[in-house]
Write an enzyme that holds these catalytic residues in place. Structure first.
Site, PDB file in Angstrom:
ATOM      1  CD1 TRP A 138      -1.874  -7.116   5.079  1.00  0.00           C
ATOM      2  CD2 TRP A 138      -0.904  -5.580   3.770  1.00  0.00           C
ATOM      3  NE1 TRP A 138      -2.716  -6.709   4.051  1.00  0.00           N
ATOM      4  CE2 TRP A 138      -2.066  -6.005   3.249  1.00  0.00           C
ATOM      5  CE3 TRP A 138      -0.096  -4.588   3.029  1.00  0.00           C
ATOM      6  CZ2 TRP A 138      -2.721  -5.087   2.230  1.00  0.00           C
ATOM      7  CZ3 TRP A 138      -0.791  -3.912   2.131  1.00  0.00           C
ATOM      8  CH2 TRP A 138      -1.691  -4.216   1.577  1.00  0.00           C
ATOM      9  CG  ASP A 207       0.676  -3.025  10.073  1.00  0.00           C
ATOM     10  OD1 ASP A 207      -0.158  -2.365  10.715  1.00  0.00           O
ATOM     11  OD2 ASP A 207       0.622  -3.511   8.693  1.00  0.00           O
ATOM     12  CE  LYS A 231      -6.562  -3.041   7.432  1.00  0.00           C
ATOM     13  NZ  LYS A 231      -7.323  -3.415   6.216  1.00  0.00           N
TER      14      LYS A 231
END
Length: 402
Positions: A138, A207, A231
């Site tokens: 990511w 992030d 999540k």
């Protein structure tokens, strides 16, 4: 014969029994489903949600706060939504101690949209430089996207494998960097920063999607924090962005208004139609987290849950293999392989998934880019759930270990 539903009916015919609710048609075969109580969902996101949240969401979907209108049908210009928006921001501020000189934004486009939004909002031109700490898939994608809008300095050479984080003494940071970017927890490879990088006066951008609300963070150490909530904090559709206010007002003219932090701040994230349902689910999940004891309780639970699975892997005499170095192992995403004769055994992994599914342990397949197996232990997963997984892993080991 038909059984009446509030907005539809169960229609039974000789050839194709169906369920019709809100235009959704399901065959009777599809209805032969397990009860929720029979399944544990270890998905990496969208992920398991607290039962209490889902039950309350059912009520809100039908009749929100006694209005006679479902929350998904509620106007984003209504007083009811304005109250929901404000309450969600307030709860988040309380839960993770967001200072007053930070704005809380609700943005669409997922975390991926932030890969572009960050350089477009806090740098002035393509000549700007930003440092990226690439420790997994990511952060690598974020760096590649950012290269369209500025000069990206990867602070250390590309890693052969994403199984560790280079020591900060090896990082080569730019003296004129506009910001330093990192991903606190890489979901695919299971690598988690055990510390917050010290970048001095350079804004730190993070992030925190996959470990959001699993541990307390000192918000003041960051210029920007963002998290896709699907999540740990709800369902897909909304990304929380926490931005220090001195970084507002710097967006480039080419930055789309729907990603412009200054526009979103001035309109209370209501510049265009927001994801009302997703923000509602976020609100319910924040309420649930508060009732569980807040971030301190979530942090203790997270450590206990990961400990159960990691102990099973570590005590398996190499049958289960986790390639990430111990100090960087994620608490929330644990990827592992099954070994036989010193090699990864895909046949055994397939059998593991089959037997796990039969026991109601779902979504344990590893990411398609790395294969293997992965257990995601987000906030809605209980310690009891992880013990159930550990017991199955032990049984499978005894069945197949040579």
């Amino acid at each position: 014969e038909a059984i009446a539903w509030p907005r539809g009916a169960y229609v039974k015919s000789k050839n194709a029994p169906i369920l019709h609710i809100h235009g959704i048609v399901k065959s009777q075969a599809m209805m032969a489903e397990r009860k929720r109580s029979e399944v544990v969902n270890f998905a990496p996101g969208p992920a398991a949600m607290p039962v209490e949240v889902i039950e309350e969401a059912q009520r809100g979907a039908w009749n929100y706060k006694g209005t006679g209108i479902g929350v998904m049908e509620t106007s984003h210009r209504s007083a009811e939504y304005a109250q929901l928006n404000e309450d969600t921001q307030d709860r988040l501020r309380r839960l993770i101690n967001i200072p007053d000189d930070y704005s809380v934004l609700f943005v669409q486009g997922g975390g991926t949209a932030q890969f572009a939004a960050i350089p477009l909002n806090i740098t002035g031109s393509n000549e700007a430089v930003a440092d990226y700490l690439v420790t997994g898939q990511w952060s690598n994608k974020a760096a590649k996207e950012a290269e369209q809008y500025l000069k990206v300095n990867r602070a250390f050479p590309k890693l052969d494998q994403y199984t560790s984080i280079p020591d900060p003494s090896l990082w080569k940071l730019s003296p004129n960097a506009a910001y330093v970017y990192y991903c606190a927890n890489e979901t695919v490879h299971g690598v988690e920063f055990p510390y917050v990088p010290d970048t001095g006066d350079v804004p730190l951008v993070c992030d925190i999607s996959s470990n959001f609300l699993t541990q307390q963070v000192d918000v003041r150490k960051f210029g920007v924090l963002y998290a896709g909530v699907q999540k740990n904090a709800g369902c897909s559709g909304v990304t929380v962005v926490v931005v220090r206010k001195d970084l507002l007002g710097k967006a480039r003219s080419i930055c789309p208004s729907v990603l412009n932090y200054t526009v979103l701040d001035s309109t209370k994230s209501n510049y265009n139609t927001p994801p009302v349902w997703s923000i509602y689910i976020l609100n319910l999940t924040l309420q649930w987290a508060e009732k569980q004891g807040g971030i301190e309780a979530m942090s203790l639970r997270s450590a206990a849950k990961s400990g159960v699975v990691l102990d099973m892997i570590n005590s398996s005499s190499g049958f289960y293999h986790l390639p990430v170095q111990p100090q960087f192992r994620s608490r929330v995403n644990i990827p592992f392989r099954i070994m036989q004769d010193g090699k990864c055994c895909e046949d055994l992994e397939a059998e593991f998934l089959k037997q796990a599914s039969e026991r109601g342990l779902m979504s344990l397949k590893g990411h398609r880019s790395v294969g293997g197996l992965r257990a995601s232990l987000y906030n809605a997963i209980s310690e009891e759930n992880t013990r159930t997984l550990s017991t199955f892993m032990f049984d499978f080991l005894k069945q197949h270990q040579k």
